[in-house]
Every structure is written in C-alpha cells, then in structure tokens.
Design a protein around this motif. Sequence first.
Motif, PDB file in Angstrom:
ATOM      1  N   ILE A 126      13.463  -7.053   3.482  1.00 57.66           N
ATOM      2  CA  ILE A 126      12.480  -5.998   3.223  1.00 57.66           C
ATOM      3  C   ILE A 126      12.775  -4.780   4.091  1.00 57.66           C
ATOM      4  CG2 ILE A 126      10.046  -5.389   3.547  1.00 57.66           C
ATOM      5  CD1 ILE A 126       9.419  -8.309   2.641  1.00 57.66           C
ATOM      6  N   ALA A 127      13.146  -5.009   5.346  1.00 53.89           N
ATOM      7  CA  ALA A 127      13.475  -3.892   6.238  1.00 53.89           C
ATOM      8  C   ALA A 127      14.670  -3.105   5.713  1.00 53.89           C
ATOM      9  CB  ALA A 127      13.751  -4.420   7.643  1.00 53.89           C
ATOM     10  N   LYS A 128      15.684  -3.815   5.237  1.00 51.67           N
ATOM     11  CA  LYS A 128      16.859  -3.127   4.683  1.00 51.67           C
ATOM     12  C   LYS A 128      16.491  -2.376   3.404  1.00 51.67           C
ATOM     13  CE  LYS A 128      19.556  -6.771   4.521  1.00 51.67           C
ATOM     14  NZ  LYS A 128      20.778  -7.574   4.263  1.00 51.67           N
ATOM     15  N   PHE A 129      15.706  -3.003   2.571  1.00 50.09           N
ATOM     16  CA  PHE A 129      15.281  -2.397   1.307  1.00 50.09           C
ATOM     17  C   PHE A 129      14.508  -1.108   1.575  1.00 50.09           C
ATOM     18  CE2 PHE A 129      12.424  -1.902  -2.280  1.00 50.09           C
ATOM     19  CZ  PHE A 129      13.198  -2.242  -3.377  1.00 50.09           C
ATOM     20  N   ALA A 130      13.657  -1.140   2.585  1.00 52.20           N
ATOM     21  CA  ALA A 130      12.784  -0.001   2.877  1.00 52.20           C
ATOM     22  C   ALA A 130      13.518   1.181   3.494  1.00 52.20           C
ATOM     23  CB  ALA A 130      11.653  -0.450   3.803  1.00 52.20           C
ATOM     24  N   GLU A 131      14.788   1.003   3.865  1.00 53.90           N
ATOM     25  CA  GLU A 131      15.565   2.143   4.338  1.00 53.90           C
ATOM     26  C   GLU A 131      15.776   3.166   3.218  1.00 53.90           C
ATOM     27  OE1 GLU A 131      19.225   0.663   5.848  1.00 53.90           O
ATOM     28  OE2 GLU A 131      18.253  -0.732   7.236  1.00 53.90           O
ATOM     29  N   HIS A 132      15.655   2.714   1.982  1.00 50.17           N
ATOM     30  CA  HIS A 132      16.001   3.564   0.848  1.00 50.17           C
ATOM     31  C   HIS A 132      14.815   3.965  -0.017  1.00 50.17           C
ATOM     32  CE1 HIS A 132      20.098   2.562   1.909  1.00 50.17           C
ATOM     33  NE2 HIS A 132      19.804   1.288   1.832  1.00 50.17           N
ATOM     34  N   ARG A 133      13.694   3.228   0.077  1.00 49.79           N
ATOM     35  CA  ARG A 133      12.538   3.597  -0.728  1.00 49.79           C
ATOM     36  C   ARG A 133      11.285   2.936  -0.153  1.00 49.79           C
ATOM     37  NH1 ARG A 133      13.764   2.709  -6.300  1.00 49.79           N
ATOM     38  NH2 ARG A 133      11.627   3.372  -6.626  1.00 49.79           N
ATOM     39  N   PRO A 134      10.101   3.493  -0.429  1.00 47.53           N
ATOM     40  CA  PRO A 134       8.864   2.895   0.098  1.00 47.53           C
ATOM     41  C   PRO A 134       8.574   1.552  -0.552  1.00 47.53           C
ATOM     42  CG  PRO A 134       8.368   4.697  -1.398  1.00 47.53           C
ATOM     43  CD  PRO A 134       9.850   4.718  -1.202  1.00 47.53           C
ATOM     44  N   ILE A 135       7.992   0.663   0.226  1.00 46.26           N
ATOM     45  CA  ILE A 135       7.652  -0.664  -0.261  1.00 46.26           C
ATOM     46  C   ILE A 135       6.358  -1.131   0.398  1.00 46.26           C
ATOM     47  CG2 ILE A 135       9.178  -1.698   1.478  1.00 46.26           C
ATOM     48  CD1 ILE A 135       9.627  -4.037  -0.477  1.00 46.26           C
ATOM     49  N   ALA A 136       5.494  -1.738  -0.389  1.00 43.62           N
ATOM     50  CA  ALA A 136       4.251  -2.318   0.115  1.00 43.62           C
ATOM     51  C   ALA A 136       4.306  -3.814  -0.157  1.00 43.62           C
ATOM     52  CB  ALA A 136       3.043  -1.688  -0.568  1.00 43.62           C
ATOM     53  N   VAL A 137       4.233  -4.606   0.900  1.00 46.12           N
ATOM     54  CA  VAL A 137       4.362  -6.051   0.770  1.00 46.12           C
ATOM     55  C   VAL A 137       3.070  -6.727   1.215  1.00 46.12           C
ATOM     56  CG1 VAL A 137       5.776  -8.060   1.305  1.00 46.12           C
ATOM     57  CG2 VAL A 137       6.790  -5.763   1.411  1.00 46.12           C
ATOM     58  N   ASP A 138       2.509  -7.526   0.330  1.00 44.23           N
ATOM     59  CA  ASP A 138       1.341  -8.329   0.665  1.00 44.23           C
ATOM     60  C   ASP A 138       1.794  -9.762   0.926  1.00 44.23           C
ATOM     61  OD1 ASP A 138      -0.199  -6.096   0.255  1.00 44.23           O
ATOM     62  OD2 ASP A 138      -0.846  -6.661  -1.759  1.00 44.23           O
ATOM     63  N   PHE A 139       1.493 -10.258   2.119  1.00 36.29           N
ATOM     64  CA  PHE A 139       1.861 -11.617   2.498  1.00 36.29           C
ATOM     65  C   PHE A 139       0.620 -12.500   2.437  1.00 36.29           C
ATOM     66  CE2 PHE A 139       5.186  -9.150   4.663  1.00 36.29           C
ATOM     67  CZ  PHE A 139       6.321  -9.878   4.335  1.00 36.29           C
ATOM     68  N   PHE A 140       0.767 -13.645   1.771  1.00 35.90           N
ATOM     69  CA  PHE A 140      -0.324 -14.606   1.618  1.00 35.90           C
ATOM     70  C   PHE A 140       0.055 -15.903   2.315  1.00 35.90           C
ATOM     71  CE2 PHE A 140      -1.972 -18.356  -0.604  1.00 35.90           C
ATOM     72  CZ  PHE A 140      -3.330 -18.103  -0.655  1.00 35.90           C
ATOM     73  N   TYR A 141      -0.911 -16.474   3.046  1.00 37.83           N
ATOM     74  CA  TYR A 141      -0.689 -17.764   3.705  1.00 37.83           C
ATOM     75  C   TYR A 141      -1.870 -18.681   3.428  1.00 37.83           C
ATOM     76  CZ  TYR A 141      -0.233 -21.350   7.293  1.00 37.83           C
ATOM     77  OH  TYR A 141      -0.147 -22.557   7.942  1.00 37.83           O
ATOM     78  N   SER A 142      -1.598 -19.829   2.835  1.00 34.84           N
ATOM     79  CA  SER A 142      -2.622 -20.822   2.549  1.00 34.84           C
ATOM     80  C   SER A 142      -2.737 -21.788   3.728  1.00 34.84           C
ATOM     81  CB  SER A 142      -2.256 -21.605   1.276  1.00 34.84           C
ATOM     82  OG  SER A 142      -3.120 -22.707   1.087  1.00 34.84           O
ATOM     83  N   ILE A 143      -3.905 -21.843   4.335  1.00 38.50           N
ATOM     84  CA  ILE A 143      -4.135 -22.748   5.462  1.00 38.50           C
ATOM     85  C   ILE A 143      -4.343 -24.160   4.921  1.00 38.50           C
ATOM     86  CG2 ILE A 143      -5.644 -23.288   7.418  1.00 38.50           C
ATOM     87  CD1 ILE A 143      -6.343 -20.281   7.491  1.00 38.50           C
ATOM     88  N   ALA A 144      -3.568 -25.097   5.432  1.00 32.84           N
ATOM     89  CA  ALA A 144      -3.629 -26.469   4.934  1.00 32.84           C
ATOM     90  C   ALA A 144      -4.865 -27.189   5.463  1.00 32.84           C
ATOM     91  CB  ALA A 144      -2.376 -27.228   5.349  1.00 32.84           C
TER      92      ALA A 144
END
Length: 322
Positions: A126-144
């Motif tokens: 994602i860091a490499k990708f964002a060098e060239h264009r804007p990116i919005a990443v939503d991270f989801f974590y399910s608590i067990a």
Amino acid sequence: MDKSDFDLAEINLEQVVKIDYDLVVYALGYESRATKLLELVGQRKNRAVAFGFNYGQGISFEKNTEAFSRQEVKQVKELSDSQFQAEFERELKDAITNKSDGHIFRLLVDISCFNRFRLASVVSSIAKFAEHRPIAVDFFYSIAKFNAPPIGHITNSIVDAVHPSFAGWSRIPANPTAAVIGLGYEQGQALGVVEYLQANPVWVFPPQSGELRYFDAVNQANSLLLDELPKGKNVPYKVEQPLDTFRAVEGLTRGLLLDYNVVLVPFGPKIFVLIALLAAWRHRSIAVWRVSPGTAIEPTEREASEHYSLIRVNANSGLLKL
C-alpha cells in the motif's frame, strides 16, 4: 524525523456498507471468522479476492471456501508466503486499470486471519502504491470469541523482522534497545523476546476488548514480565479503539527514538500488528519483529465474536518509500 504522508480516521460498519470499494481483500484460512466481514457487509458488486495458504486447510476451511464461492469472491489457493506480495500487488494493479488519475482508490482489507508477514506485505505494498496515487484503506479486524490459551511454553522457529520493509535501522548503533511489546496470552513469549533483545527499557501493551476473559489470561501468561516492569510501562489498550492505540504507540516510539533503537514486537490481536506497522511506516528506523512457531503452530478454531475493530488509512502520493 522520518514521516510519511498518511492520516488515520475512525470509521464504523455503517460507513463501510455504503462504500463502493475498488477491491476487497480477505484471507482464506481455517478459522470460521475468515468470513465474518463477508457476512456483515455482503459482496455487493465489489471486486473481491480471498488469498489462501499452502498449509492449515482444516477446521472451517471448506466452509469458508463455499461461503466465498457463493458470493463470487475470487479465490487464490495454495499460496505460499513468499508468493503472497506479488499476487496481492497484481490484484491492486488489475483493480486500478481504467481508473482516472484523480480517482481515490478504495480498498477494504480483513486482517483477521492474515499472518504477520502477510499483513506486513499488505502495508508495504500500500505504501508503494500510494507513491503514485491517493488511496484510502479500511482495515477490519474481527475479535475472536475467547478460547483458553495453549498449555505450556511454545517453541519459536521464527525470531526476526516481520518483513524486509520493516527491518528498521539504527540511527546510532551504540544506542541501547527499547522494546515496545503488544502482549498476547501465550505463556512466557514476551519475556523470552525481551531477554533475547536484551532490551531496556520495555513497555508493554496488554489488550482489552469486549471479550473480557482475554485480559486476565494475558496478565496471567505474562505475570513474570509484568512483575518486573516499573510503574507506568504497562499500558492497556482497547482493541476496538485502534486510533487511540496508534496515537499512544506512535507518540511513545517517537520519543524513544531520540535516545534508543526501537523494536516493536506485536503479539496478540492482529490490530496491534497493524498499529505497529503503521508506526514503523511513519518512522523508518523502527523495527517490527515477529516471534512465531511458524507453520508448526497447531491450527485452532477462532470463532468471530460480536466485537470488531475498524480503522481507515488515508494515504496520498509522495509517501515515504519502503
């Protein structure tokens, strides 16, 4: 100070449901919680892919495969860790094809069942990708749901940087090592890595969540280490509040970098692994380590609880290169 161009935001599930993502990413593993996000938001018409593993295809693996198939989620099975990053980046590039330069690429990633190396690979890409264009990443974590911890000590076969992009570097090699450790409930693992690193000082972050029994189990498993810590170096964090956790970890490590070589060791919930990686993305000299038995780990079912964690990373062009 090395600082990249990203910011974080709190989000909720209601927001996630309304977004038309360019790509949704899942882990296709053996835990039943691998499909929790799919159950919550549905597939809708998003491009989606589930990345499998070349090991651990028992327990709920077949049910997960069927669930992803019903929702027409692309599945990449029998994928080794060494192959993962290239496959992930290929999916990113394919998803962005024919999008305008001003388009903000929207990505949703379920990190619940990714191992630490793959999660680090995702953040690095994602860091490499964002060098060239804007990116919005939503991270989801399910608590067990709470499971009793493993009995006895675990033999670790992997003790090193979680990923080459997060190996860190010493500003002043002669500086002592400070360790910031996210605690898990495996017996004695955190104490073992402190002794291995010969770290001093040490801060620990034990997790608190809606699954209340984990907190007592974590404290019991780490009692020897906790008894040795000076006052103020035990910092509980709430799993459901990742933005607050990032602020605490990033602020602490930023100060430590003035006098120490800093190593982050994220045991416990994967959301803390993500927080550690983001702190190291912002400050390149921080190292993030993994300590694990690797593929020798005994597969264990992890059912999804009603609790989860969500955080958004808004990254723009001109980011720090990893």
